[in-house]
Design a protein around this motif. Structure first.
Motif, PDB file in Angstrom:
ATOM      1  N   UNK A 204      26.581  38.725  -9.380  1.00 30.45           N
ATOM      2  CA  UNK A 204      27.966  38.808  -8.907  1.00 30.45           C
ATOM      3  C   UNK A 204      28.159  37.973  -7.647  1.00 30.45           C
ATOM      4  N   UNK A 205      27.136  38.022  -6.769  1.00 30.35           N
ATOM      5  CA  UNK A 205      27.225  37.223  -5.554  1.00 30.35           C
ATOM      6  C   UNK A 205      27.247  35.735  -5.885  1.00 30.35           C
ATOM      7  N   UNK A 206      26.378  35.355  -6.866  1.00 30.22           N
ATOM      8  CA  UNK A 206      26.390  33.950  -7.277  1.00 30.22           C
ATOM      9  C   UNK A 206      27.706  33.546  -7.912  1.00 30.22           C
TER      10      UNK A 206
ATOM     11  N   UNK B  26      33.423  28.463  -4.368  1.00 30.52           N
ATOM     12  CA  UNK B  26      33.206  27.014  -4.258  1.00 30.52           C
ATOM     13  C   UNK B  26      34.188  26.237  -5.133  1.00 30.52           C
ATOM     14  N   UNK B  27      34.358  26.715  -6.398  1.00 33.77           N
ATOM     15  CA  UNK B  27      35.294  26.025  -7.293  1.00 33.77           C
ATOM     16  C   UNK B  27      36.729  26.112  -6.763  1.00 33.77           C
ATOM     17  N   UNK B  28      37.069  27.331  -6.293  1.00 38.17           N
ATOM     18  CA  UNK B  28      38.415  27.522  -5.764  1.00 38.17           C
ATOM     19  C   UNK B  28      38.653  26.620  -4.559  1.00 38.17           C
ATOM     20  N   UNK B  29      37.638  26.550  -3.677  1.00 38.40           N
ATOM     21  CA  UNK B  29      37.774  25.682  -2.514  1.00 38.40           C
ATOM     22  C   UNK B  29      37.846  24.214  -2.909  1.00 38.40           C
ATOM     23  N   UNK B  30      37.000  23.859  -3.908  1.00 40.50           N
ATOM     24  CA  UNK B  30      37.027  22.459  -4.346  1.00 40.50           C
ATOM     25  C   UNK B  30      38.374  22.100  -4.964  1.00 40.50           C
ATOM     26  N   UNK B  31      38.935  23.051  -5.735  1.00 42.02           N
ATOM     27  CA  UNK B  31      40.245  22.780  -6.352  1.00 42.02           C
ATOM     28  C   UNK B  31      41.322  22.598  -5.299  1.00 42.02           C
TER      29      UNK B  31
END
Length: 392
Positions: free
Chosen positions: A234-236, A243-248
């Motif tokens: 879950x942590x991963x 990370x994906x949300x930030x990258x988007x």
């Protein structure tokens, strides 16, 4: 003729002398009678007797004698005939009384033994007779010793060599003994089986308890491992989503990018085994426009302003090889500093060791006593030992 008479006289003298000389052996006593009447006893050794008047009537053996008696039939108290074989150990203590008080003391002892055995065995049943040999021996010895004391004979010991019951009684006794042994064997076998079953049940119980404890601990550890794995997963996933949300958000996507991603997902939707027919709606363009507009509205509501296509800035590229080289340089620098520090510490230890050796050798060079030198050397060895251990 004149030589015959002296020869006859000499022969008669020799015969008389031979008759008058009597030799008694060791552990024997001779009974001397004079004209048919007791005169005296002769101890072991040579003796001279009066010829034609004295004569050795009896020679008594003073050693202990053993006389076995043939088996005698005796009836027990429960009217059973048993055959008893006995043996008597006796000794002559008064040869004169043994010679003149009893005509045949061995036969007298035999008959007395038979009558005494009948009296003693007659008061005992068969089982007591077979199990009371020592008691029978003592009673028989007491009666015989009392009766033979006036004969000059002492009975030392009486032994019953064998007691033979009838054949039918022996068979019954053997059957009873065999049954008793079988009974004891069955009891021991049952006791052994009982103990074996108890031990087996105890072992099964302990094994079940240990197995249950092991299953419980295994389940607990498995649950803890699953929990930790789920937490790590879950942590991963959270980190990946972040990370994906930030990258988007960092990439500032527009409506055309979302429409492109939507088009890429359409073949995956049609790839399922249960999808036989897939129809592409004619309003796909409108749907894409609405999807892009909705995504733009969501981004605007979250505080993001939809940028134009020219405002996107790609992230700076990361030089992985440069980072690896930098880490290698830092590791070599740390290794060099560690080596220099170890060399410095070794030099300090060597200097301290040389100083202590100099202080130890100084008293010996100045002529100190041997005892003081020995104490100083021992002190130096005690001080030098930690240094050696540190160097090692």
């Amino acid at each position: 003729m004149e030589y015959i008479v002296p020869i006859v006289v000499i022969i008669m003298a020799v015969a008389l002398l031979t008759q008058s000389l009597k030799v008694v052996r060791q552990q024997q006593v001779g009974i001397v009678e004079r004209l048919g009447k007791f005169r005296r006893t002769l101890d072991p050794g040579p003796h001279l007797l009066v010829p034609l008047i004295d004569s050795v009537r009896y020679t008594m053996d003073m050693r202990e004698a053993v006389v076995p008696f043939p088996p005698q039939g005796v009836i027990t108290e429960d009217n059973l005939m048993v055959s008893i074989d006995s043996v008597i150990y006796f000794q002559v203590v008064d040869p004169v009384r043994a010679a003149y008080e009893a005509q045949n003391y061995i036969q007298a002892i035999e008959q007395l033994t038979m009558t005494t055995l009948r009296n003693i065995i007659g008061g005992l049943d068969l089982e007591q007779t077979l199990t009371s040999r020592e008691e029978i021996n003592q009673k028989l010895r007491a009666v015989l010793d009392d009766a033979t004391g006036k004969w000059g004979i002492k009975v030392n010991r009486v032994e019953l060599r064998s007691i033979e019951p009838p054949a039918t009684i022996r068979d019954a006794m053997e059957k009873g003994a065999r049954a008793e042994r079988d009974k004891r064997a069955q009891i021991l076998l049952a006791e052994g089986q009982r103990q074996s079953q108890i031990l087996s049940a105890s072992g099964d119980r302990e094994s079940s308890i240990l197995r249950a404890q092991g299953d419980r601990e295994s389940a607990v550890l498995r649950a803890q491992a699953d929990r930790q794995a789920q937490m790590l997963r879950a942590e991963g996933e959270a980190q990946a989503i972040t990370t994906v949300f930030g990258a988007i958000h960092a990439g500032k996507p527009d409506q055309s990018l979302l429409a492109y991603q939507y088009l890429q997902m359409l073949p995956n939707l049609a790839r399922g085994d249960s999808n036989k027919v897939w129809i592409v709606p004619s309003e796909l363009n409108d749907a894409l426009k609405g999807l892009g507009k909705a995504a733009g509205d969501l981004l605007s509501g979250a505080g993001y302003v939809t940028p134009s296509a020219g405002e996107f800035q790609a992230p700076e590229p990361v030089d992985v090889f440069a980072e690896i080289e930098q880490q290698k340089i830092e590791a070599e620098g740390e290794a060099g500093r560690a080596v220099q520090q170890a060399i410095a510490e070794a030099q300090q230890l060597e200097q301290g060791r040389a100083a202590r050796r100099a202080s130890i050798n100084a008293p010996a060079e100045l002529g100190a006593p041997a005892s003081e030198q020995t104490d100083v050397a021992a002190l130096g060895q005690q001080q030098e030992q930690p240094v050696t251990d540190a160097e090692q």
